[in-house]
Design an enzyme around this catalytic site. Sequence first.
Site, short mmCIF file in Angstrom:
data_model
loop_
_atom_site.label_atom_id
_atom_site.label_comp_id
_atom_site.label_asym_id
_atom_site.label_seq_id
_atom_site.Cartn_x
_atom_site.Cartn_y
_atom_site.Cartn_z
N LYS A 201 7.43 55.76 -22.03
CA LYS A 201 6.33 55.40 -22.99
C LYS A 201 5.15 55.67 -22.55
CE LYS A 201 4.49 51.01 -24.65
NZ LYS A 201 4.55 49.40 -24.75
N LYS A 255 9.08 56.92 -26.51
CA LYS A 255 8.16 56.21 -27.41
C LYS A 255 6.69 56.82 -27.47
CE LYS A 255 6.05 51.78 -28.39
NZ LYS A 255 5.81 50.30 -27.74
C1 PBG Z 1 3.73 46.24 -25.97
C2 PBG Z 1 4.23 47.28 -26.88
C3 PBG Z 1 3.30 48.16 -27.71
C4 PBG Z 1 4.37 48.65 -28.83
C5 PBG Z 1 5.62 48.26 -28.55
N1 PBG Z 1 5.56 47.26 -27.36
C6 PBG Z 1 2.06 48.44 -27.72
C7 PBG Z 1 1.38 48.89 -26.66
O1 PBG Z 1 2.05 49.44 -25.55
O2 PBG Z 1 0.14 48.88 -26.44
C8 PBG Z 1 4.04 49.69 -29.63
C9 PBG Z 1 4.76 49.51 -30.89
C10 PBG Z 1 4.28 50.18 -32.11
O3 PBG Z 1 3.27 50.79 -32.20
O4 PBG Z 1 4.87 50.14 -33.32
N2 PBG Z 1 3.90 46.43 -24.78
#
Ligand code: PBG
Length: 331
Positions: A201, A255
């Site tokens: 991520k 992601k």
């Molecule tokens: C939180 C999380 C995030 C997303 C999914 N879980 C945001 C972040 O890490 O700030 C993002 C998903 C999206 O932008 O559609 N941990």
Amino acid sequence: MTGRYPNTRMRRARATGWSRALHRETQLTPADLIWPLFVTEGDGVEEPIASLPGVSRWSVDGIVARAKEAVDLGVPVVALFPNTQPDRRSDDGAEALNPDNLMCRAIRAIKEACGDRIGVLTDVALDPYTAHGQDGLLDDTGYVLNDETVAVLVDQALNQAKAGADIIAPSDMMDGRIHAIRMALEMNGHPNVQIMSYAAKYASAFYGPFRDAVGSGGLLKGDKKSYQMDPANSDEALREVELDIAEGADSVMVKPGLAYLDIICRVRQEFGVPVFAYQVSGEYAMIEAAQSVGAGDRDALLMEKLLAFKRAGASGILTYHAPVAARLLNG
Ligand code: PBG
């Protein structure tokens, strides 16, 4: 091996629709999709999200209706994210451990209504519950503490599993959390609850609309670069994936999605494990924006991108466009 022109004419296979169908290498079906949903308090409530046109937060009754819609469309999993009310947020994110929090109520309601006709995936991270919008506990300097956070995430995961979650999806990027959560699931009677780890991520600029949707955008100061990955790195993503598999992840996620197809491809080739792509909120918003300024046809843009994930090696895709795509695929 390919013969020379004119023995070989690559356009022969492309000349007709039936032939293109016959030669298609990649298939996309509704069963490849996971539909992320935002839950809000109340009854009969639908709150449109301005930065995600076409996406709303729904109260639990509406979430159940969306889950039934997913079943009818052939979408096998919904992913849940709560919009926790500001007065329930705190520095330690304790609401994440409340067995009656919004998330748990939504899980129970879906499972009561749909049983095993749908899988419920739940996000593990503290940002929807913290007053500061970071994914974990902070020290005095604002640094996100690792091991202290992992201890809370384990309890959060167990709280969700007890409510009936089928797939636990840690999105926090703390070190060691997959092992800790796997052990806790084993020891507490949830051996078949899956873990889909957000293994790779990235600290991305594409998450903006999501933070609006869960209500943490305005709260967040600074960034998440001390735990989420540097977009410049890909060898590091493979190490993250390797660790998470060794620690007990059943599947992994990359992601955001489209800007990271190379990572999906490498993970699939090197490990052969189920790998999922998250087409995140900013990506959804870009497709909708393109359509609204006349820069492209939404449906065509969307289907091409979803297919690209499959072609790169993804087993499936989390996308806010899941119901739109499933309808198109179902004709
Ligand atoms: C939180 C999380 C995030 C997303 C999914 N879980 C945001 C972040 O890490 O700030 C993002 C998903 C999206 O932008 O559609 N941990």
